[in-house]
Scaffold this active site. Sequence first.
Site, short mmCIF file in Angstrom:
data_model
loop_
_atom_site.label_atom_id
_atom_site.label_comp_id
_atom_site.label_asym_id
_atom_site.label_seq_id
_atom_site.Cartn_x
_atom_site.Cartn_y
_atom_site.Cartn_z
N TYR A 152 0.86 -1.05 0.11
CA TYR A 152 -0.07 0.03 -0.04
C TYR A 152 1.15 1.50 -0.03
O TYR A 152 0.70 2.14 -0.88
CB TYR A 152 -1.00 -0.06 1.37
CG TYR A 152 -1.73 1.13 1.19
CD1 TYR A 152 -2.83 1.35 0.37
CD2 TYR A 152 -1.71 2.04 2.48
CE1 TYR A 152 -3.63 2.45 0.69
CE2 TYR A 152 -2.58 3.20 2.86
CZ TYR A 152 -3.52 3.16 1.91
OH TYR A 152 -4.30 4.33 1.99
N LYS A 156 1.29 4.00 -3.08
CA LYS A 156 0.74 5.44 -2.95
C LYS A 156 2.11 6.32 -2.94
O LYS A 156 1.63 7.51 -3.32
CB LYS A 156 0.28 5.65 -1.26
CG LYS A 156 -1.04 4.76 -1.39
CD LYS A 156 -2.32 5.66 -2.16
CE LYS A 156 -3.71 5.28 -1.70
NZ LYS A 156 -4.77 5.96 -2.35
#
Length: 261
Positions: A152, A156
């Site tokens: 994640y 990002k």
Amino acid sequence: MTPGLHGRVALVTGATRGIGAAVARQLADAGARVCVTARDPEEVRRAAEQLGGIGLAGNVADPEHARAAVDLALGEFGRLDVLVNNAATNQPYGPLMDLDPQAWREAFTVNVEAPLRLVQAAWRGWMREHGGSVVNVCTEGAGHVGPNVGAYGTSKAALLHLTRQLAGELAPRVRVNSVSPGLVRTEMARFVWEQGPVDLPLGRIGEPEDVARAVVWLASDAAEWITGADLLVDGGTRVRAAHPGGYAVHDRLRSYAPPPS
Ligand SMILES: NC(=O)c1ccc[n+]([C@@H]2O[C@H](COP(=O)([O-])OP(=O)(O)OC[C@H]3O[C@@H](n4cnc5c(N)ncnc54)[C@H](OP(=O)(O)O)[C@@H]3O)[C@@H](O)[C@H]2O)c1
């Protein structure tokens, strides 16, 4: 009244709940006509109806989704001024050494490739000729290392750089910025905040509306001389991380055992 949103058209991905729903609501309240997307068709229908807007059910990971969403907005409203890339996944969860490459690719498809495809479709369909504004929803966590959220956070961080790269490539026609939320009370982060209060400098975790105000401001003409910027909306999480006592969210990420997928 937020300048430059009345009569404009906005496309918001992942807008049936959480941060995306608050963004869509605030854009509509500022006078924009809104097109929302998410995977659950019934939720999309409900959200669009509540906003007096339109909706498209689909997965942003689908290569056809971007063009379909942009075509819908242009077909119904005749223009597309604002794109908010909000839909994302926080999966797969766990140490990087255990991660399945296919799950890693899926995270990058949803969190990085899909926002790029949406910007490409918006650029080709409207913004190259008429201008516009893009806001990508990143995360405060992309700025440092956290347990179990390597896929994640890395995806990002890529989205953060994509924001800057696009800002350079698309200026002066299109502004491209991002917001980086800290812990916000939504479904995605339930496993963190439902463990109890988090000690943050501003005294509470975020609500979707806190982030939405920043997104709407960046999307509007109030931010007309801002591009390639990332706005931290984190209640002081970064500041807290620099203090004794550390970063409380990490303890929760470390101890959480996700349900089998
Ligand atoms: N909550 C936090 O603490 C936090 C912190 C930092 C950053 N963020 C970021 O904020 C953004 C919004 O997160 P949130 O917390 O509001 O999440 P959320 O409450 O789980 O809402 C996610 C929304 O996106 C939709 N969605 C999920 N996957 C999708 C896909 N593959 N294709 C299309 N739509 C999809 C969901 O509807 P369907 O399930 O029906 O598709 C829903 O409308 C994300 O980019 C997230 O990374 C959140």
